[in-house]
Write a protein that holds these residues in place. Structure first.
Motif, PDB file in Angstrom:
ATOM      1  N   LYS A  82       0.830  -1.062  -0.090  1.00  0.00           N
ATOM      2  CA  LYS A  82      -0.029   0.034   0.144  1.00  0.00           C
ATOM      3  C   LYS A  82       1.042   1.214   0.043  1.00  0.00           C
ATOM      4  N   ARG A  83       1.810   1.368   0.618  1.00  0.00           N
ATOM      5  CA  ARG A  83       2.932   2.282   0.847  1.00  0.00           C
ATOM      6  C   ARG A  83       3.636   2.620  -0.573  1.00  0.00           C
ATOM      7  N   ILE A  84       3.955   1.351  -1.114  1.00  0.00           N
ATOM      8  CA  ILE A  84       4.507   1.674  -2.611  1.00  0.00           C
ATOM      9  C   ILE A  84       3.560   2.232  -3.743  1.00  0.00           C
ATOM     10  N   VAL A  85       2.212   1.933  -3.508  1.00  0.00           N
ATOM     11  CA  VAL A  85       1.452   2.001  -4.502  1.00  0.00           C
ATOM     12  C   VAL A  85       1.000   3.442  -4.170  1.00  0.00           C
ATOM     13  N   MET A  86       0.971   3.948  -2.926  1.00  0.00           N
ATOM     14  CA  MET A  86       0.512   5.450  -2.662  1.00  0.00           C
ATOM     15  C   MET A  86       1.608   6.343  -2.833  1.00  0.00           C
ATOM     16  N   PHE A  87       3.056   5.852  -2.739  1.00  0.00           N
ATOM     17  CA  PHE A  87       4.039   6.689  -3.171  1.00  0.00           C
ATOM     18  C   PHE A  87       4.188   6.936  -4.795  1.00  0.00           C
ATOM     19  N   ILE A  88       3.916   5.805  -5.474  1.00  0.00           N
ATOM     20  CA  ILE A  88       3.776   5.952  -6.972  1.00  0.00           C
ATOM     21  C   ILE A  88       2.871   7.092  -7.044  1.00  0.00           C
ATOM     22  N   SER A  89       1.427   6.784  -6.779  1.00  0.00           N
ATOM     23  CA  SER A  89       0.432   7.510  -6.923  1.00  0.00           C
ATOM     24  C   SER A  89       0.608   9.028  -6.605  1.00  0.00           C
ATOM     25  N   GLU A  90       1.172   9.170  -5.738  1.00  0.00           N
ATOM     26  CA  GLU A  90       1.638  10.812  -5.213  1.00  0.00           C
ATOM     27  C   GLU A  90       2.915  11.132  -6.284  1.00  0.00           C
ATOM     28  N   SER A  91       3.457  10.330  -6.392  1.00  0.00           N
ATOM     29  CA  SER A  91       4.687  10.763  -7.391  1.00  0.00           C
ATOM     30  C   SER A  91       4.068  11.217  -8.721  1.00  0.00           C
ATOM     31  N   ILE A  92       3.408  10.519  -9.386  1.00  0.00           N
ATOM     32  CA  ILE A  92       2.588  10.774 -10.790  1.00  0.00           C
ATOM     33  C   ILE A  92       1.791  12.248 -10.416  1.00  0.00           C
ATOM     34  N   PHE A  93       0.984  12.318  -9.244  1.00  0.00           N
ATOM     35  CA  PHE A  93       0.227  13.349  -9.111  1.00  0.00           C
ATOM     36  C   PHE A  93       1.357  14.810  -9.175  1.00  0.00           C
ATOM     37  N   GLN A 149       5.952  12.044   3.924  1.00  0.00           N
ATOM     38  CA  GLN A 149       5.337  11.471   4.961  1.00  0.00           C
ATOM     39  C   GLN A 149       5.207   9.709   4.587  1.00  0.00           C
ATOM     40  N   ILE A 150       4.976   9.617   3.328  1.00  0.00           N
ATOM     41  CA  ILE A 150       4.904   8.057   2.953  1.00  0.00           C
ATOM     42  C   ILE A 150       6.126   7.290   2.784  1.00  0.00           C
ATOM     43  N   GLY A 151       7.171   8.101   2.200  1.00  0.00           N
ATOM     44  CA  GLY A 151       8.479   7.359   2.077  1.00  0.00           C
ATOM     45  C   GLY A 151       9.262   7.361   3.051  1.00  0.00           C
ATOM     46  N   VAL A 152       9.644   8.562   3.737  1.00  0.00           N
ATOM     47  CA  VAL A 152      10.589   8.697   4.936  1.00  0.00           C
ATOM     48  C   VAL A 152       9.906   8.349   6.249  1.00  0.00           C
ATOM     49  N   ARG A 153       8.707   8.537   6.509  1.00  0.00           N
ATOM     50  CA  ARG A 153       8.104   8.171   7.797  1.00  0.00           C
ATOM     51  C   ARG A 153       7.358   7.140   7.833  1.00  0.00           C
ATOM     52  N   LEU A 158      -2.939   9.066   7.020  1.00  0.00           N
ATOM     53  CA  LEU A 158      -3.919  10.257   6.308  1.00  0.00           C
ATOM     54  C   LEU A 158      -4.673   9.431   5.065  1.00  0.00           C
ATOM     55  N   TYR A 159      -4.129   8.271   4.770  1.00  0.00           N
ATOM     56  CA  TYR A 159      -4.684   7.748   3.367  1.00  0.00           C
ATOM     57  C   TYR A 159      -5.623   6.788   3.641  1.00  0.00           C
ATOM     58  N   ASN A 160      -6.045   6.678   5.143  1.00  0.00           N
ATOM     59  CA  ASN A 160      -7.286   5.634   5.279  1.00  0.00           C
ATOM     60  C   ASN A 160      -8.330   5.869   4.328  1.00  0.00           C
TER      61      ASN A 160
END
Length: 166
Positions: A82-93, A149-153, A158-160
């Motif tokens: 989930k962390r990987i997918v959210m990181f990719i998603s936020e990166s694209i955004f 927040q996603i990558g380092v911490r 916040l993404y629930n």
């Protein structure tokens, strides 16, 4: 001081813009029906306020993690995936936001070079297009913080997808 600005910047612009739209449109309607005239600049300034309201609303939605997303499948993943997918998603955004900001700079520069103005106020159209730049910058900053927040911490709280309290 910075925390106060960070917390209230977008909401202040959004509320002020909405208030200005309501007042200007109401005043123009009264002028039309009561005095058979129109407030020439009212519609143009209301339109300008609407543009700023929308663009700063995007940044505010990113800050509050309220922008639209479908998380049905992501919620089924383990925390790591989930962390990987959210990181990719936020990166694209983020890439999208930087691109929008860059294109906003180009459009604004072209408006300045061409000397284009709004018809009623005679303000440069760059005042209208600058909203794209400001919003793109704010969105990019918000997304960079989200990536931190996603990558380092490793924080995904916040993404629930459950409904957040208002």
């Amino acid at each position: 001081m910075f925390r106060i600005i960070e917390k209230y910047f977008e909401p202040t612009i959004i509320v002020t813009s909405l208030f200005a739209i309501i007042v200007l449109v109401f005043a123009d309607v009264i002028a039309r029906f009561a005095f058979s005239t129109s407030i020439v600049i009212a519609n143009e300034i209301a339109r300008l306020c609407f543009v700023y309201l929308i663009y700063f609303g995007i940044s505010y939605a990113i800050r509050e993690h309220r922008h639209m997303r479908v998380t049905y499948f992501v919620d089924k993943f383990s925390q790591k995936k989930k962390r990987i997918v959210m990181f990719i998603s936020e990166s694209i955004f983020l890439i999208y936001s930087v691109t929008v900001c860059y294109l906003g700079v180009q459009i604004t520069q072209q408006a300045i070079e061409r000397g284009k103005t709004l018809s009623a106020t005679q303000w440069s159209t760059s005042a209208l297009y600058a909203a794209i730049i400001f919003s793109g910058l704010l969105c990019s900053l918000r997304l960079l913080y989200s990536l931190y927040q996603i990558g380092v911490r490793g924080d995904l709280s916040l993404y629930n997808s459950e409904e957040k309290p208002s």
